[in-house]
Design a protein around this motif. Sequence first.
Motif, PDB file in Angstrom:
ATOM      1  N   ARG A 137      36.485  32.205  35.645  1.00  0.00           N
ATOM      2  CA  ARG A 137      37.071  33.303  36.416  1.00  0.00           C
ATOM      3  C   ARG A 137      36.455  33.350  37.804  1.00  0.00           C
ATOM      4  NH1 ARG A 137      39.263  38.461  34.414  1.00  0.00           N
ATOM      5  NH2 ARG A 137      38.708  40.254  35.675  1.00  0.00           N
ATOM      6  N   ASN A 168      36.823  38.636  41.106  1.00  0.00           N
ATOM      7  CA  ASN A 168      37.682  39.387  40.191  1.00  0.00           C
ATOM      8  C   ASN A 168      36.819  40.295  39.314  1.00  0.00           C
ATOM      9  OD1 ASN A 168      39.668  40.291  38.493  1.00  0.00           O
ATOM     10  ND2 ASN A 168      40.482  38.269  37.990  1.00  0.00           N
ATOM     11  N   PRO A 169      36.761  41.606  39.647  1.00  0.00           N
ATOM     12  CA  PRO A 169      35.840  42.507  38.945  1.00  0.00           C
ATOM     13  C   PRO A 169      36.204  42.701  37.467  1.00  0.00           C
ATOM     14  CG  PRO A 169      37.326  43.742  40.374  1.00  0.00           C
ATOM     15  CD  PRO A 169      37.566  42.300  40.659  1.00  0.00           C
ATOM     16  N   ILE A 195      36.448  45.100  33.898  1.00  0.00           N
ATOM     17  CA  ILE A 195      36.653  46.483  33.468  1.00  0.00           C
ATOM     18  C   ILE A 195      35.471  46.899  32.594  1.00  0.00           C
ATOM     19  CG2 ILE A 195      38.103  47.984  32.031  1.00  0.00           C
ATOM     20  CD1 ILE A 195      40.540  46.340  32.989  1.00  0.00           C
ATOM     21  N   VAL A 234      40.429  53.353  38.230  1.00  0.00           N
ATOM     22  CA  VAL A 234      39.535  52.779  39.241  1.00  0.00           C
ATOM     23  C   VAL A 234      38.958  53.940  40.046  1.00  0.00           C
ATOM     24  CG1 VAL A 234      39.382  51.298  41.283  1.00  0.00           C
ATOM     25  CG2 VAL A 234      40.780  50.594  39.331  1.00  0.00           C
ATOM     26  N   THR A 286      33.877  50.498  43.780  1.00  0.00           N
ATOM     27  CA  THR A 286      34.657  51.175  42.739  1.00  0.00           C
ATOM     28  C   THR A 286      34.453  50.448  41.426  1.00  0.00           C
ATOM     29  OG1 THR A 286      36.545  49.796  43.268  1.00  0.00           O
ATOM     30  CG2 THR A 286      36.478  51.986  44.296  1.00  0.00           C
ATOM     31  N   GLY A 295      36.506  49.832  37.600  1.00  0.00           N
ATOM     32  CA  GLY A 295      37.633  50.047  36.687  1.00  0.00           C
ATOM     33  C   GLY A 295      37.031  50.418  35.349  1.00  0.00           C
ATOM     34  N   PRO A 353      36.520  41.357  30.437  1.00  0.00           N
ATOM     35  CA  PRO A 353      37.868  40.933  30.829  1.00  0.00           C
ATOM     36  C   PRO A 353      38.558  40.373  29.585  1.00  0.00           C
ATOM     37  CG  PRO A 353      36.355  39.163  31.299  1.00  0.00           C
ATOM     38  CD  PRO A 353      35.556  40.247  30.587  1.00  0.00           C
ATOM     39  N   SER A 354      39.787  39.956  29.732  1.00  0.00           N
ATOM     40  CA  SER A 354      40.515  39.413  28.587  1.00  0.00           C
ATOM     41  C   SER A 354      39.894  38.088  28.130  1.00  0.00           C
ATOM     42  CB  SER A 354      41.982  39.225  28.951  1.00  0.00           C
ATOM     43  OG  SER A 354      42.104  38.459  30.129  1.00  0.00           O
ATOM     44  N   ILE A 392      46.386  49.693  35.162  1.00  0.00           N
ATOM     45  CA  ILE A 392      45.248  49.987  36.047  1.00  0.00           C
ATOM     46  C   ILE A 392      45.704  50.927  37.156  1.00  0.00           C
ATOM     47  CG2 ILE A 392      43.460  49.023  37.545  1.00  0.00           C
ATOM     48  CD1 ILE A 392      43.592  46.456  36.002  1.00  0.00           C
ATOM     49  N   ARG A 396      48.035  47.673  38.442  1.00  0.00           N
ATOM     50  CA  ARG A 396      48.618  46.720  37.496  1.00  0.00           C
ATOM     51  C   ARG A 396      49.437  47.528  36.490  1.00  0.00           C
ATOM     52  NH1 ARG A 396      44.693  43.230  33.634  1.00  0.00           N
ATOM     53  NH2 ARG A 396      44.423  45.225  32.577  1.00  0.00           N
ATOM     54  N   LEU A 456      42.086  42.427  45.832  1.00  0.00           N
ATOM     55  CA  LEU A 456      40.954  42.464  44.913  1.00  0.00           C
ATOM     56  C   LEU A 456      41.344  42.821  43.486  1.00  0.00           C
ATOM     57  CD1 LEU A 456      38.236  43.869  47.277  1.00  0.00           C
ATOM     58  CD2 LEU A 456      38.171  41.720  46.060  1.00  0.00           C
ATOM     59  N   THR A 457      42.625  42.832  43.202  1.00  0.00           N
ATOM     60  CA  THR A 457      43.058  43.053  41.828  1.00  0.00           C
ATOM     61  C   THR A 457      43.778  41.813  41.333  1.00  0.00           C
ATOM     62  OG1 THR A 457      43.242  45.372  42.327  1.00  0.00           O
ATOM     63  CG2 THR A 457      44.254  44.658  40.300  1.00  0.00           C
ATOM     64  N   PRO A 458      43.012  40.774  40.999  1.00  0.00           N
ATOM     65  CA  PRO A 458      43.664  39.510  40.688  1.00  0.00           C
ATOM     66  C   PRO A 458      44.482  39.506  39.404  1.00  0.00           C
ATOM     67  CG  PRO A 458      41.431  39.160  41.412  1.00  0.00           C
ATOM     68  CD  PRO A 458      41.569  40.621  41.104  1.00  0.00           C
ATOM     69  N   GLY A 459      44.498  40.592  38.593  1.00  0.00           N
ATOM     70  CA  GLY A 459      45.509  40.699  37.547  1.00  0.00           C
ATOM     71  C   GLY A 459      46.865  40.596  38.213  1.00  0.00           C
TER      72      GLY A 459
HETATM   73  P1  AMP Z   1      41.368  41.415  32.767  1.00  0.00           P
HETATM   74  O1  AMP Z   1      40.288  42.126  32.056  1.00  0.00           O
HETATM   75  O2  AMP Z   1      41.302  39.936  32.697  1.00  0.00           O
HETATM   76  O3  AMP Z   1      42.713  41.950  32.373  1.00  0.00           O
HETATM   77  O4  AMP Z   1      41.202  41.773  34.280  1.00  0.00           O
HETATM   78  C1  AMP Z   1      40.849  43.060  34.647  1.00  0.00           C
HETATM   79  C2  AMP Z   1      41.617  43.513  35.829  1.00  0.00           C
HETATM   80  O5  AMP Z   1      41.079  44.743  36.307  1.00  0.00           O
HETATM   81  C3  AMP Z   1      41.533  42.519  36.967  1.00  0.00           C
HETATM   82  O6  AMP Z   1      42.805  42.302  37.488  1.00  0.00           O
HETATM   83  C4  AMP Z   1      40.633  43.228  37.960  1.00  0.00           C
HETATM   84  O7  AMP Z   1      40.851  42.822  39.262  1.00  0.00           O
HETATM   85  C5  AMP Z   1      40.957  44.687  37.709  1.00  0.00           C
HETATM   86  N1  AMP Z   1      39.844  45.553  38.155  1.00  0.00           N
HETATM   87  C6  AMP Z   1      38.668  45.724  37.555  1.00  0.00           C
HETATM   88  N2  AMP Z   1      37.861  46.519  38.298  1.00  0.00           N
HETATM   89  C7  AMP Z   1      38.555  46.844  39.414  1.00  0.00           C
HETATM   90  C8  AMP Z   1      38.273  47.613  40.580  1.00  0.00           C
HETATM   91  N3  AMP Z   1      37.096  48.198  40.768  1.00  0.00           N
HETATM   92  N4  AMP Z   1      39.235  47.715  41.514  1.00  0.00           N
HETATM   93  C9  AMP Z   1      40.416  47.115  41.353  1.00  0.00           C
HETATM   94  N5  AMP Z   1      40.744  46.374  40.281  1.00  0.00           N
HETATM   95  C10 AMP Z   1      39.834  46.228  39.315  1.00  0.00           C
END
Ligand code: AMP
Length: 320
Positions: free
Chosen positions: A49, A53-54, A56, A91, A108, A110, A133-134, A175, A187, A213-216
């Motif tokens: 990853r 990509n932050p 959760i 977030v 911030t 999530g 993350p997933s 999100i 998201r 910054l939300t690569p989901g």
């Molecule tokens: P995943 O757990 O793989 O589904 O990815 C988690 C998603 O949450 C990713 O797309 C992150 O970019 C998004 N996310 C987590 N923390 C933040 C944050 N502080 N701001 C914006 N998006 C976040």
Amino acid sequence: MEIGTDIKRAANYLNDGDVVAIPTETVYGLAASILSEKGIQKIYQLKGRPNNNPLIVHVASIEEISKWVEVWPEKAKILADAFMPGPITLVLPKSNKIPHYVTSGQDTVGIRVPNHPLFVELLKSLPAPLAAPSANPSNATSATQAKHVVSYFKNKDLPYVLDGGACTNGLESTIVGFEKNEVVIYRVGAITIEQIERWVGKVKRATTKKHTLTPGMFTRHYAPKTPLIMTDDLDAYTKQYPEAHVAILYTGKKKKSSNAKITYINLSESDNLEEVGQKLYATLLALDEQSYDALLIQPFPSTDLGITLNDRLTRATAKK
Ligand code: AMP
Ligand code: MG
């Protein structure tokens, strides 16, 4: 790698700073303590990853959230009361107790309260929240059963998969962020925009460009290896490629194929989109093991969970 339902065993690995795969109501996750920089780095390495990509952060209750965030906007409280525990991620400005290596340097976080009983019990037994993350290699289809996680990571250094059965939602969390008193959907996910608007009024949908910054939200994501084609006109495709072995995913009344090249896969006989959500990734992963030339699906009506399903399918079909 071990697979089981032993919460103490999972907790021991996590307390040692290691990574464990965990079940949630959305999709399986790869979890580490937010206090273990080593564990968090290992998650990034296992998934391949990107560092920007932050992750959760998962806590056991709504009350816990207050310990880890700096500000709780009114609308965030309303959404927390309405949908937590459940598949929504808020977030919010993070407290300085959350290390920057969890949030890719952002101020911030999530944060989410899951409602999977095994995962909640695990969280309650730990001294700090879990970042997760997933549980899939970056950009691949999310895992909704323990066996998917095993097949993705069997040759990697992942010591334990906590098996909580098949995920009940089967789609990632929604999100939500808060910008100048406006609610912004970063998201789309298992909680629909319509459900959210019933509580806080009209919301905004973030555009990919602005929220890099939300690569989901990256264009290519959730992708199976077999080409997935979303089209309104299935006949046009099958006529254009008569030699192709295809599987057509659909909902509604059962169909039987009279053409040996075409296999029909029913996602919900009652057109229930929650059932489709529950089955979609598992179906894509199972079909990926067979040698189809393509998987075909029609877009869903663009309301409620149809918006989320179309979003995931669009990303899974987007060219690299
Ligand atoms: P995943 O757990 O793989 O589904 O990815 C988690 C998603 O949450 C990713 O797309 C992150 O970019 C998004 N996310 C987590 N923390 C933040 C944050 N502080 N701001 C914006 N998006 C976040
Ligand atoms: Mg993911």
